[in-house]
Design a protein around this motif. Structure first.
Motif, PDB file in Angstrom:
ATOM      1  N   PRO A  41       0.818  -1.253  -0.151  1.00 34.80           N
ATOM      2  CA  PRO A  41      -0.006   0.024   0.156  1.00 34.80           C
ATOM      3  C   PRO A  41       0.841   1.244  -0.125  1.00 34.80           C
ATOM      4  CG  PRO A  41      -0.861  -1.672   1.628  1.00 34.80           C
ATOM      5  CD  PRO A  41       0.228  -2.291   1.057  1.00 34.80           C
ATOM      6  N   ALA A  42       1.964   1.251   1.083  1.00 36.91           N
ATOM      7  CA  ALA A  42       2.693   2.667   1.037  1.00 36.91           C
ATOM      8  C   ALA A  42       3.318   2.728  -0.344  1.00 36.91           C
ATOM      9  CB  ALA A  42       3.874   2.327   2.024  1.00 36.91           C
ATOM     10  N   ALA A  43       3.761   1.730  -1.149  1.00 42.05           N
ATOM     11  CA  ALA A  43       4.561   1.911  -2.511  1.00 42.05           C
ATOM     12  C   ALA A  43       3.442   2.507  -3.520  1.00 42.05           C
ATOM     13  CB  ALA A  43       5.113   0.468  -2.919  1.00 42.05           C
ATOM     14  N   ILE A  44       2.197   2.028  -3.395  1.00 43.50           N
ATOM     15  CA  ILE A  44       1.298   2.543  -4.323  1.00 43.50           C
ATOM     16  C   ILE A  44       0.981   3.758  -4.069  1.00 43.50           C
ATOM     17  CG2 ILE A  44      -1.248   2.159  -5.026  1.00 43.50           C
ATOM     18  CD1 ILE A  44       0.754  -0.065  -6.023  1.00 43.50           C
ATOM     19  N   ILE A  45       0.865   4.265  -2.772  1.00 40.59           N
ATOM     20  CA  ILE A  45       0.608   5.652  -2.405  1.00 40.59           C
ATOM     21  C   ILE A  45       2.057   6.500  -3.090  1.00 40.59           C
ATOM     22  CG2 ILE A  45       0.708   7.231  -0.651  1.00 40.59           C
ATOM     23  CD1 ILE A  45      -1.536   6.001  -0.349  1.00 40.59           C
ATOM     24  N   ALA A  46       3.045   6.023  -2.906  1.00 36.73           N
ATOM     25  CA  ALA A  46       4.163   6.616  -3.379  1.00 36.73           C
ATOM     26  C   ALA A  46       4.029   7.057  -5.029  1.00 36.73           C
ATOM     27  CB  ALA A  46       5.670   6.089  -3.018  1.00 36.73           C
ATOM     28  N   ALA A  47       3.685   5.791  -5.616  1.00 38.07           N
ATOM     29  CA  ALA A  47       3.513   5.790  -6.893  1.00 38.07           C
ATOM     30  C   ALA A  47       2.620   7.011  -7.327  1.00 38.07           C
ATOM     31  CB  ALA A  47       3.261   4.498  -7.550  1.00 38.07           C
ATOM     32  N   VAL A  48       1.402   7.070  -6.868  1.00 38.53           N
ATOM     33  CA  VAL A  48       0.445   8.024  -7.212  1.00 38.53           C
ATOM     34  C   VAL A  48       0.947   9.545  -6.939  1.00 38.53           C
ATOM     35  CG1 VAL A  48      -1.912   8.789  -6.647  1.00 38.53           C
ATOM     36  CG2 VAL A  48      -1.543   6.288  -6.665  1.00 38.53           C
TER      37      VAL A  48
END
Lengths: 671, 287, 163
Positions: A376-383
């Motif tokens: 989840p944290a990585a997806i947030i970073a990507a967005v």
């Protein structure tokens, strides 16, 4: 209400683009572009306001014609146009790649699946809305910037007949295609919009019709067409393995049951590959660098809000579908590798636009790496990175374009001391650069999130760490070059004093006597992007709760864990904290102190640089006294490390290694 | 922010330069003794800085003033965040802000010496930044957090025992950041070098003093990082910090200056190998 | 605070060494001061390479028409308060080259000198002595700088008056 909004955001650019093409008067055209931009912006904001959770929409018909048939028809029409172009270019590779799409797609539509109908055709969630906002706002600003820019551009080229109608047709059309792409849930529709962006980018890159422009456009075309082939193959494979049209819906595909995971891995890999080509990841980086020959609005659009963002959008969108698989790890590795190598290549560039190009590729690599890390944290970073990169990079392209028109060069060595002659543009450029690399700005915060998320995969985090070191190198020296120059006497006359002095200076610059003479259509996009980059960075807690966090909840309902908490100070996670507001406030305080120190009155000697006692009088001209009392010029240039990591030298190896990674990826998936 | 934190921040802002200055003074004294000289008084760095404040202001370009102050601001913020026991990566990024402004200030003067110095400083940053990130990642892998407060609260054995190789990797970064030979490439504490004083060539008088004070803050920050590797006992913490700093001085005295062409590949290869070895060890231990 | 700064000035004189075409005899003696035997860093003295960081200018050798510009430039790039020490027979007076066609003479023909160290070449002890004498003048000049009086400005004033 939402139905109409979705329709407008896709159809309006198509209509406005056609109008741009038909209207010959440039003032009317400018009016159309500005009006479209404003309408799209309002439309996207209303959509953002109106959406809660997610929304599905399946349009039945357009003006009485069945939309599915319409899109199928348009799809084939487009492919045949590309085929015709390929024959005209005499490029067997593109002919082959186009045929590889036409024949399987024809077979699929006519023999395998017959009439495909997928509901919902459009699916809108937070990720789509974010993309839509970026496309509509940043994209429109770039189009508006293009109005005046293209006038000057054609003036420089001494064109007899303006080719702007054609240019703006594709430019505005692009926005519509992108909006369609991010809303589409039907994979076949997505594929159609995908191909439209490929086609538009080909036309725009080759716009100037010089030999090099056509060559680079051709390269962009074949690389993206190979992605298209992968896309078609993925569609057919999905249908073949699942035997149901249902899985051609993006949402069903992502939220497939665990039973299908291994069977769907190959289609997922193909779709990711398609995304890699569009996002110009290594070894496909050359098309994006080649795209630099196009007029600046094109490169700004391709790099910031559209085209390449379509590639990363697809990879991020699919991320939950391949979570926890081998593919996910490989995507992370691949992205991190691109981040590292593209950053290294950016270090040995002195061409400003190429620095931006490689930095774009690097950031896209980081986004893809985040998608691959798939927490989840990585997806947030990507967005977040998608958002902040779009703004800052769009801004920087506009800056380089403006500078290029003014000084006739895009080489950063020629931008030495530009602050003295173009303070306003330089200041905005420096803001753009700093928002890309320094805390508390959003791009760096996303990088912080990315590093913390990547910490579990040592080789990924190593590549990200090395890459981020390289990014600091090329950004910092570029920012430094702007202010490198003699002391300006004008500055002494500056009278901004008192408590508000530093802020007045911030907007007016130190050298107040140099005015920024530019029309509003140039000023407004640049200033609003610069302000946006700063304000959005500060508003990160708000941005996170209203926009980015919902992305996660729509991902995998049920197993949703919130990776970050927001507070008035900034963002905290279970493992760390990024205090946006305190860092920002302290920096502002420091800024005020620093500006006050610069403005302090009193005795101060302005001296030439130390030149072993042979400096040229008391002004800072780069000269020294040589033999027979003659004055010689000296020059100090940046270290580009071309002998170690020169583009020609390492590109070959980078391509080989990245191909190996891709081969391993597919080899393992096929096994 | 609690009362304790406020006190910690104020103390850090006020005490850090004093500690940093004393460390610099001791450094010069020890260096002199290692060279068979008597050396300056311990308070010498304070005299130097005070003197510099009393000098006439001389600049090439007003950006130098701006950048000198921003460098100081960034370093003070670094120390504040350290005192608040905040996120290691965030602290590190703020530290990088200082470096960037130092470079921009050096680039602002059209002097070949400071320009080349700035380029070298950038390459030095390029060398140590990834290494420090790797160290922090190692700390995270071992302790499960990037936040200093949580590391201190939840992890109750010395980090050095599980991250010995990463401590050596941090040593590389320390040599560069403390401007010690063999990596005092961009500017040096000693006399002058082939590019006069590198990045600092065009800074003079009060502005040089500001940069010197920032450097003291940086020194304290780096020693604070060292201290984190033995946070369980004050005695051992002190021993570790003193031993590390003495090691740096020793290295400084026995090494000649090297070029960046040597530094970059060697520091990266050595650092990466050691970091990977240490990560591997951590994974083995966790199982 | 001002007295503290002034005290520091004496305790932390950084010097720059300028060779105006000396035979290198004096230069060797200057550098000898840095060695463990004399170790001038005891007094906080550092040998810097940049006039912008220096307080004391040590000049060795005769001044000729070519290097007088460089000497003046280096002197001008030193922030005040600053003092000049002329070293050796050549530095103080022009020495045996005094009558040569290309020689201007001692250092004081070009820039104001605060202390003279005679000898050919002078002993390191003598050089250190000269620097110590100059330090006294440095403190005096420092007080003037604290009051906002700069030699640089006064010179410009007199130049304007002359015109």
């Amino acid at each position: 209400m939402l139905d109409e909004l979705i329709g407008i955001s896709i159809l309006l650019p198509f209509i406005a683009g056609t109008l741009c093409f038909l209207v010959k008067d440039h003032r009317v055209r400018a009016g159309i572009i500005v009006a479209t931009g404003i309408a799209l912006t309002i439309d996207s904001l209303l959509l953002f306001q109106g959406l809660s959770g997610s929304y599905s929409y399946t349009p039945e018909s357009l003006l009485g014609i069945d939309i599915n048939s319409l899109i199928t028809f348009a799809d084939f029409a487009l492919l045949f146009i590309i085929l015709a172009i390929a024959f005209k270019l005499g490029n067997p590779l593109i002919i082959l790649l186009t045929l590889l799409q036409i024949v399987p797609l024809g077979y699929f539509e006519l023999k395998m699946a017959h009439h495909v109908e997928v509901t919902p055709a459009f699916y809108i969630d937070s990720l789509s809305v974010i993309m839509n906002l970026i496309i509509s706002i940043v994209g429109s600003l770039i189009c508006i910037f293009g109005i005046r820019y293209m006038e000057e551009h054609e003036h420089h080229l001494h064109l007899k007949k303006s080719r702007q109608p054609r240019f703006f047709f594709f430019l505005v059309l692009f926005l519509g295609a992108m909006n369609g792409l991010v809303f589409a849930n039907n994979l076949l529709w997505l594929y159609f919009f995908w191909e439209v962006t490929t086609f538009c980018s080909f036309m725009l890159i080759g716009h100037d019709r010089t030999e090099i422009a056509i060559r680079n456009a051709t390269r962009a075309l074949w690389m993206n067409m190979s992605g298209g082939v992968a896309f078609v193959a993925a569609i057919i494979l999905i249908f073949h393995t699942t035997g149901s049209v249902e899985y051609l819906s993006l949402q069903t595909l992502i939220n497939h049951g665990p039973a299908l995971t291994s069977a769907l891995l190959l289609p997922f890999s193909l779709l990711c590959f398609s995304g890699f080509t569009k996002a110009a990841q290594v070894p496909f980086q050359s098309w994006l660098c080649g795209a630099m020959v196009a007029p600046t609005p094109v490169s700004a659009l391709l790099h910031s809000s559209t085209m390449v963002k379509a590639g990363v959008y697809l990879v991020v969108r699919l991320a939950p579908g391949y979570q926890g698989t081998f593919l996910s790890t490989m995507v992370a590795t691949f992205g991190a590798f691109t981040f590292l190598t593209a950053s290294a290549l950016a270090v040995n560039m002195s061409n400003g636009k190429k620095i931006l190009a490689y930095s774009t590729i690097a950031n896209l690599g980081l986004i893809i790496a985040c998608a691959g890390i798939n927490t989840p944290a990585a997806i947030i970073a990507a967005v977040l990175l998608i958002i902040f990169h779009a703004i800052s990079k769009g801004l920087l392209f506009l800056c380089v374009g403006t500078i290029e028109h003014a000084i006739g060069s895009r080489d950063i060595e020629d931008m030495r001391g530009l602050y003295n002659s173009m303070p306003a543009v330089s200041r905005i450029t420096i803001i753009g650069i700093l928002t890309m690399m320094l805390p508390p700005f959003g791009a760096l915060m996303s990088k912080w999130m990315a590093i913390e998320a990547a910490a579990h995969i040592p080789w990924v985090v190593v590549m990200v760490a090395l890459g981020s070191g390289l990014t600091v190198l090329f950004w910092a020296r570029w920012a430094g070059l702007f202010v490198s120059g003699p002391h300006l006497k004008v500055f002494e006359a500056d009278k901004d004093s008192g408590l508000l002095g530093p802020f007045v200076t911030m907007f007016k610059g130190f050298a107040t006597k140099v005015k920024w003479n530019a029309p509003a259509s140039i000023k407004v996009p640049m200033v609003s992007l610069a302000v946006g980059a700063i304000v959005l960075s500060l508003a990160v807690p708000w941005l996170y709760t209203t926009l980015v966090d919902p992305v996660l909840s729509s991902y995998r309902p049920g197993v949703f864990v919130e990776p970050f908490r927001t507070g008035p100070l900034g963002i905290t996670s279970g493992t760390g904290a990024f205090y946006v507001l305190p860092v920002f406030l302290f920096s502002i305080l420091g800024y005020i102190v620093a500006v006050a120190a610069v403005k302090r009155k009193g005795h101060r000697v302005i001296s030439a640089p130390y030149m072993c006692g042979e400096q040229y009088a008391d002004c800072a001209q780069p000269k020294f006294r040589s033999h027979l009392n003659s004055w010689k010029d000296y020059i100090a240039a940046n270290i580009y490390m071309q002998d170690i990591i020169g583009e020609e030298k390492i590109s070959y190896w980078i391509n080989i290694v990245s191909l190996v990674i891709l081969i391993v990826l597919f080899g393992e998936v096929l096994r | 922010m609690s009362m304790n934190e406020v006190v910690a921040v104020i103390a850090a802002i006020l005490v850090s330069p004093i500690i940093g200055g004393l460390v610099a003074g001791l450094d010069r004294k020890v260096t002199a003794r290692l060279q068979g000289r008597y050396g300056p008084p311990i308070l010498q760095p304070f005299y130097d800085v005070l003197k510099l404040f009393g000098k006439e202001k001389m600049i090439v370009n007003y950006w130098q003033i701006f950048c000198a102050y921003m460098y100081l601001v960034a370093d003070v913020l670094t120390i504040i965040l350290l005192a608040l026991q905040s996120d290691l990566l965030l602290i590190f990024f703020v530290l990088a802000v200082g470096g960037v402004f130092l470079v921009i200030g050096a680039l602002a003067a059209e002097s070949p010496y400071s320009q080349i110095g700035a380029q070298r400083e950038l390459i030095q940053m390029l060398t140590y930044e990834p290494l420090l990130i790797l160290v922090f990642v190692g700390i995270y892998l071992e302790t499960g957090s990037f936040k200093i407060s949580e590391i201190i609260a939840n992890y109750n054995q010395p980090l050095l025992l599980s991250l010995p190789l990463l401590f050596v990797v941090m040593g590389y970064a320390l040599v560069i950041k403390l401007k010690k030979s063999p990596f005092d490439i961009a500017t040096s504490h000693h006399a002058h070098q082939e590019i006069v004083k590198g990045v600092l060539t065009e800074y003079s008088g009060p502005y040089l003093a500001i940069i010197e004070i920032s450097h003291w803050y940086e020194t304290v920050f780096l020693l604070g990082l060292c201290a984190l590797f033995w946070h369980t006992s004050f005695v051992w913490m002190a021993v570790l910090v003193v031993a590390t700093y003495f090691g740096e001085v020793l290295v400084d005295n026995v090494c000649a200056r090297l070029t960046w062409r040597w530094m970059l590949p060697h520091a990266w290869t050595g650092g990466l190998i050691m970091a990977f070895a240490n990560y591997f060890w951590i994974y083995e231990k966790i199982g | 605070m001002k007295s503290l700064i002034n005290k520091s000035r004496v305790k932390s004189p950084w010097l720059i060494h300028f060779d105006c075409g000396s035979c290198n005899g004096c230069d060797i003696e200057v550098l000898a001061c840095l060695t463990p035997v004399y170790d001038i860093e005891r007094f906080g003295i550092l040998n810097v390479g940049n006039p912008k960081h220096a307080d004391i200018l040590l000049v060795t050798g005769t001044v000729n028409h070519r290097n007088k510009k460089a000497l003046k430039n280096v002197y001008d790039q030193m922030p005040e308060p600053k003092v000049v020490v002329a070293i050796g027979a050549c530095g103080t007076t022009g020495g045996v080259f005094r009558e040569a066609y290309n020689v201007v003479g001692g250092v004081d023909k070009v820039i104001p000198v605060d202390a003279y160290v005679s000898g050919c070449a002078p002993k390191p002890e003598a050089i250190i002595d000269g620097v110590i004498i100059a330090l006294g003048k440095l403190a005096e000049k420092g007080k003037r700088v604290d009051q906002g009086i700069f030699e640089r400005l006064e010179q410009t004033q007199t130049n304007i008056k002359k015109r």
